[in-house]
Motif scaffolding. Structure first.
Motif, PDB file in Angstrom:
ATOM      1  N   THR A 110       0.840  -1.195   0.000  1.00 27.36           N
ATOM      2  CA  THR A 110       0.000   0.000   0.000  1.00 27.36           C
ATOM      3  C   THR A 110       0.881   1.253   0.000  1.00 27.36           C
ATOM      4  OG1 THR A 110      -1.786  -1.147   1.186  1.00 27.36           O
ATOM      5  CG2 THR A 110      -1.803   1.263   1.210  1.00 27.36           C
ATOM      6  N   LEU A 111       0.616   2.122  -0.936  1.00 30.41           N
ATOM      7  CA  LEU A 111       1.372   3.368  -1.066  1.00 30.41           C
ATOM      8  C   LEU A 111       0.402   4.539  -0.998  1.00 30.41           C
ATOM      9  CD1 LEU A 111       3.513   2.229  -4.114  1.00 30.41           C
ATOM     10  CD2 LEU A 111       4.245   2.230  -1.725  1.00 30.41           C
ATOM     11  N   ARG A 112       0.667   5.493  -0.145  1.00 28.29           N
ATOM     12  CA  ARG A 112      -0.220   6.646   0.011  1.00 28.29           C
ATOM     13  C   ARG A 112       0.431   7.864  -0.649  1.00 28.29           C
ATOM     14  NH1 ARG A 112      -0.652   3.376   4.331  1.00 28.29           N
ATOM     15  NH2 ARG A 112      -2.757   2.823   5.030  1.00 28.29           N
ATOM     16  N   GLU A 113      -0.293   8.453  -1.596  1.00 26.98           N
ATOM     17  CA  GLU A 113       0.253   9.552  -2.377  1.00 26.98           C
ATOM     18  C   GLU A 113      -0.745  10.698  -2.444  1.00 26.98           C
ATOM     19  OE1 GLU A 113       3.243   9.490  -3.337  1.00 26.98           O
ATOM     20  OE2 GLU A 113       3.756   7.353  -3.251  1.00 26.98           O
ATOM     21  N   PRO A 114      -0.262  11.935  -2.538  1.00 31.31           N
ATOM     22  CA  PRO A 114      -1.176  13.073  -2.751  1.00 31.31           C
ATOM     23  C   PRO A 114      -1.868  12.937  -4.097  1.00 31.31           C
ATOM     24  CG  PRO A 114       1.127  13.747  -2.953  1.00 31.31           C
ATOM     25  CD  PRO A 114       1.139  12.360  -2.408  1.00 31.31           C
ATOM     26  N   MET A 115      -2.948  13.688  -4.272  1.00 26.77           N
ATOM     27  CA  MET A 115      -3.802  13.512  -5.441  1.00 26.77           C
ATOM     28  C   MET A 115      -3.044  13.670  -6.756  1.00 26.77           C
ATOM     29  SD  MET A 115      -7.355  15.515  -6.406  1.00 26.77           S
ATOM     30  CE  MET A 115      -8.091  14.943  -4.874  1.00 26.77           C
TER      31      MET A 115
END
Length: 483
Positions: A110-115
């Motif tokens: 899981t990778l969390r990135e800005p829009m």
């Protein structure tokens, strides 16, 4: 980290990836294929690397043999983008991915990135497989963020170069200002300086674009402090500043600092009187700049030599910028500039002081496409024959000299600036600026890198050389000012 290679075709493909990476590195270091290092002398190289790239892209698109699922979650959103990938490819291209994959405890990551980054993440992953990427102006920053985060150095460098080369590209709301702010955040000095120079050299265009309002307080003050700004006049700068203040509503300190960076002495007394009565910003903050306005009126009313007895005339208040209005110089368009020498004449005001407003200086400008220094010029031999110099030794030359001399020149030095325009990405912008301090014999670098013989030269517009000559009179003290 140990990898288990699947059997069959995929195993061969993984080995192909390793071999392809090795070949790419060899070609990069040596500047091209080096058959002697891999093959016998005289052997022929059969290159099917494009087929390998196509198969890698198909592998990504189809997800065959995938051993890791990337779940790209957009911050502050429920949107999740799922990409079937291959741990070996990701690890080969990014040490950050290698570490994340080594520490994972499931088949997904899981990778969390800005829009903005999540929107181009699939494009970023494709680059890791194919080594190429199609970039649009608005995608440059988010892609650079991803390349920086995952330490894909080659892509970082490529995107910085892309931004440097596309400053002149058209965009709806402008992009140079946002790229400058991003370069400041990331410490990219080369990109920052390129953006700042572009903005300084094309400031009049920026004033009339949508991005002028997005200029930050710090960038605004950086621009206002520069003497190499290219614009119509100091009045144009003041009016643009007033518009920026009205749009951004900054703090009082920012307004005062920016108003004090305006060079009021470069604005005529008539215009200064009007501003004091009609400018809402100047009416409100008059006390903050009253001393500068007082100095400007003194500057316009007294002889510069008289003023220099009591005040330092070498400060920025009395230093012109690169003004394009007629009082400061003249445009010059030369058709077919390689054909022969050309000349032109124009007039400028002796100095920015109102005391010198009626005094004019006539200038002669000579342009030579193939000027030669004395040591390389043709000479006569003792037999009367001419030893011809090689024509390719000559280079473009421009000389700007006053047609007459005058006692009024005392206490004034003249800085000549030649602005060369070009068309980049379909837009006419300033390509280069050459400064000649007093002596025109200091012009050795003038168009030194330009190939004017080529019709498609980046220094030409429709086979013509577009220049603007600016003469900036600088007052200097002949005697020490009294304290």
């Amino acid at each position: 980290m140990a990898f288990i290679f699947p059997g069959g075709i995929l195993s061969q493909l993984y080995l192909g990836i390793l071999f392809g990476a090795f070949c790419f590195q060899t070609m990069t270091v040596s500047g091209g294929p080096n058959p002697d290092s891999m093959l016998e002398s005289g052997a022929t190289v059969i290159n099917h690397s494009m087929i390998l790239v196509q198969r890698l892209e198909a592998l990504l698109v189809q997800g065959n043999g995938s051993d890791v699922t990337l779940r790209v979650q957009t911050l502050h959103s429920d949107e999740v983008k799922v990409i079937a990938a291959h741990a070996l490819v990701l690890s080969l291209q990014s040490e950050v991915f290698e570490g994340l994959l080594h520490s994972r405890n499931s088949s997904s990551l899981t990778l969390r990135e800005p829009m903005d980054c999540a929107a181009v993440f699939d494009k970023f992953i494709r680059y890791l497989y194919c080594g190429e990427i199609a970039v649009q102006l608005e995608q440059a920053i988010p892609l650079h963020k991803l390349a920086s985060k995952y330490r894909v150095t080659a892509l970082q460098t490529g995107l910085s170069l892309y931004m440097t080369q596309h400053l002149a590209s058209d965009s709806t709301n402008g992009h140079v200002v946002s790229w400058y702010h991003y370069a400041m955040q990331t410490g990219d000095v080369a990109l920052r300086d390129s953006c700042l120079q572009f903005l300084s050299w094309n400031l009049s265009s920026v004033f009339h674009s949508g991005e002028w309002g997005s200029v930050s307080d710090d960038l605004l003050l950086s621009l206002l402090q520069r003497s190499d700004l290219i614009l119509q006049s100091e009045l144009e700068l003041f009016e643009a500043l007033e518009a920026w203040i009205g749009q951004n509503q900054p703090g009082g300190l920012t307004i005062e600092n920016s108003l004090r960076a305006v060079r009021y002495a470069m604005i005529s007394p008539q215009q200064l009187f009007r501003l004091q009565k009609q400018s809402p910003v100047l009416l409100k903050y008059h006390e903050s700049v009253r001393d500068l306005l007082y100095m400007a009126f003194q500057f316009h009313s007294a002889s510069p030599l008289q003023l220099a007895k009591y005040f330092d005339v070498n400060c920025s208040l009395f230093t012109p910028r690169n003004y394009l209005s007629a009082a400061w110089g003249s445009p010059w368009i030369i058709n077919n500039p390689t054909r022969d020498d050309r000349s032109t004449s124009f007039q400028t005001q002796l100095g920015p002081s109102g005391h010198d407003a009626s005094k004019k200086v006539t200038w002669n400008a000579l342009f030579s496409p193939r000027w030669l220094p004395v040591s390389l010029r043709p000479v006569y031999t003792e037999h009367g024959a001419i030893q011809a110099a090689r024509s390719d030794n000559g280079h473009p030359r421009i000389i700007v000299t006053p047609a007459t001399s005058s006692a009024d020149f005392a206490g004034v030095s003249f800085q000549k600036t030649v602005i060369v325009a070009a068309r980049q990405q379909g837009k006419v912008v300033v390509r280069h600026v050459y400064n000649f301090h007093q002596s025109t014999e200091e012009t050795g670098d003038f168009l030194a890198e330009a190939d004017l013989q080529k019709r498609a030269s980046e220094y030409l517009i429709d086979s013509s050389l577009y220049m603007h000559i600016v003469v900036k009179p600088i007052y200097h003290s002949l005697i020490k000012a009294k304290k």
